[in-house]
Design an enzyme around this catalytic site. Structure first.
Site, PDB file in Angstrom:
ATOM      1  N   LYS A  73     -19.822  -0.665   2.354  1.00  0.00           N
ATOM      2  CA  LYS A  73     -18.844  -1.556   2.987  1.00  0.00           C
ATOM      3  C   LYS A  73     -17.853  -0.770   3.825  1.00  0.00           C
ATOM      4  CE  LYS A  73     -19.323  -5.260  -0.250  1.00  0.00           C
ATOM      5  NZ  LYS A  73     -18.835  -6.062  -1.324  1.00  0.00           N
ATOM      6  N   TYR A  82       2.817   3.968  -3.147  1.00  0.00           N
ATOM      7  CA  TYR A  82       2.381   5.284  -3.655  1.00  0.00           C
ATOM      8  C   TYR A  82       2.951   6.399  -2.771  1.00  0.00           C
ATOM      9  CZ  TYR A  82      -1.191   9.057  -4.190  1.00  0.00           C
ATOM     10  OH  TYR A  82      -1.866  10.246  -4.352  1.00  0.00           O
ATOM     11  N   ARG A 133       0.822  -1.210   0.000  1.00  0.00           N
ATOM     12  CA  ARG A 133       0.000   0.000   0.000  1.00  0.00           C
ATOM     13  C   ARG A 133       0.860   1.267   0.000  1.00  0.00           C
ATOM     14  NH1 ARG A 133      -4.486   2.782   2.393  1.00  0.00           N
ATOM     15  NH2 ARG A 133      -4.153   4.865   1.653  1.00  0.00           N
TER      16      ARG A 133
END
Ligand code: NAD
Ligand code: UDP
Length: 367
Positions: free
Chosen positions: A240, A176, A173
């Site tokens: 969600k 970036y 993750r």
């Protein structure tokens, strides 16, 4: 991209801005403002024009629908006849950080590195869109009980004093955040050797009309949270909550963000070699709270429908796959933008969400 530099008679270089990524969420809003409220001539480059079709015939826009790195000679030509580059083109959707990490690193560091070189050679001011994600996690996230173990943590990220805390390499993750951070460090290095005039923008979760696609309608995959929740509202399926929606973000309305960029353009000296957090600390809440707020706004505007509107928990592994970790909390310290630019955000979250929800419903209600 051949023959794409439009020659406007009498327009000198100082009025010309180049915007790579002008067709994206932020780029389209900046472009619209520059064309309607300023006198700048813009050369915009993007792979997509779907958000800016209404602007394409504008006399002060030269739009090139292409990969910006597909023709480096033309890119050099365009930049050398301009005074400012506002650099937005990037892959910046968290679901991509774990699914196509190599492309994410290339689009956020490797490829845009040439913009630094081109701007330096041509004495062009590079206004670069980085991210608040460079800060990573808060110090509190390092301790499972959230106590910070006695460390002082004001909660707000400051451009000059905050640490940058990310997870291990296997937690993809962070590819970036680290690509963006290395790019910032490159800008700082070029600036410190007096080889570049630059400004770094760190956006904190901008939201607004035309933000992201709705999966299954005008895109595939997983967009950012606002569009995920809009899809759920439009299809009356549960919103969600990744790992229970406990992470917190400060959401910033796009019009406030565009005001900040206009303020940067108006204050070139005060913006020189500065980093600006652009965000709204008053709009901080958890993702779970965001979901419930969006449900209540949607119900207020459109009613609940037959099935009602609900939330459900989902694990991050199930939602994003392996390698996902989250930023626990992001609050911007915006004192530098206030001091240097006189900028502060004005749109509260309820208003920002109402405008955004309405824009999404108007855009997608025919599908
Ligand atoms: P976006 O995905 O909506 O827009 C990016 C645009 O760049 C897209 O239109 C895409 O087609 C274009 N693009 C990407 N690579 C390209 C290439 N090689 N050639 C031509 N076009 C290309 O993203 P956004 O939300 O508008 O973000 C813009 C910038 O701001 C990015 O650099 C991003 O990292 C940064 N940022 C945004 C936010 C936010 O809240 N939206 C937060 C943090 C950082
Ligand atoms: N998220 C969520 N449900 C979704 C999409 C995202 O709970 O349908 C969470 C995500 O895990 C993160 C937050 O919302 O905690 C913000 O995600 P976003 O994709 O907008 O980008 P980020 O702020 O992490 O860069």
């Amino acid at each position: 991209m051949e023959d794409s530099v439009k020659k406007e008679n009498g327009t000198d270089r100082k009025n010309r801005i180049v915007i790579p990524g002008c067709g994206g969420f932020i780029g389209s809003h900046i472009l619209r403002r520059l064309l309607t409220k300023t006198e700048f001539f813009v050369t915009g480059i993007d792979r997509s024009s779907s958000r800016i079709t209404d602007l394409l015939g504008h006399s002060r826009l030269n739009f090139i629908e292409a990969d910006i790195y597909s023709d480096s000679e033309n890119l050099r030509n365009i930049i050398s006849t301009s005074s400012v580059v506002i650099s937005l083109a990037a892959l910046c959707n968290p679901s991509l950080y774990t699914s196509i990490p190599v492309e994410v690193i290339e689009s956020n560091f490797v490829k845009p590195y040439q913009l630094i070189q081109l701007c330096s050679e041509n004495n062009v001011w590079l206004i670069h869109f980085s991210t608040c994600e460079v800060y990573g996690k808060t110090k509190a996230a390092l301790f499972s009980d959230g106590s910070c173990n006695g460390l002082r943590d004001s909660g707000a990220f400051n451009e000059d004093t905050s640490q940058m805390i990310v997870g291990p390499v296997s937690a993809q993750r962070w590819c970036y955040a680290v690509a963006k951070q290395l790019y910032e460090r490159a800008l700082f290095a070029w600036g410190s050797e007096n080889r570049l005039k630059y400004t770094i923008i760190r956006p904190f979760n901008f939201i607004g009309p035309d933000m992201d696609y709705i999966p299954g309608i005008d895109g595939e995959g997983t967009p950012r949270v606002l569009a995920c929740f809009m899809k759920a509202l439009l299809t009356k399926t549960p919103l969600k909550l990744v790992d229970g929606g406990m992470s917190r973000r400060s959401f910033t309305y796009i019009d406030d963000a565009v005001d900040a960029i206009v303020a940067v353009l108006k204050h070139p000296d005060a913006s020189r070699n500065q980093i600006f957090n652009i965000g709204n600390p008053a709009n901080e809440l958890s993702i779970k709270e965001l979901a419930h707020l969006m449900i209540s706004i949607y119900k207020d505007l459109y009613g609940a429908g037959e099935n009602g509107l609900t939330v459900e928990n989902v694990s991050s592994r199930e939602f994003y796959g392996a390698g996902y970790e989250d930023c626990d909390r992001r609050i911007p310290d915006i004192s530098n933008a206030l001091r240097q630019l006189g900028w502060h955000p004005e749109t509260n979250l309820e208003i920002a969400l109402r405008k955004t929800v309405q824009a999404y419903v108007n855009k997608y209600s025919g599908f």
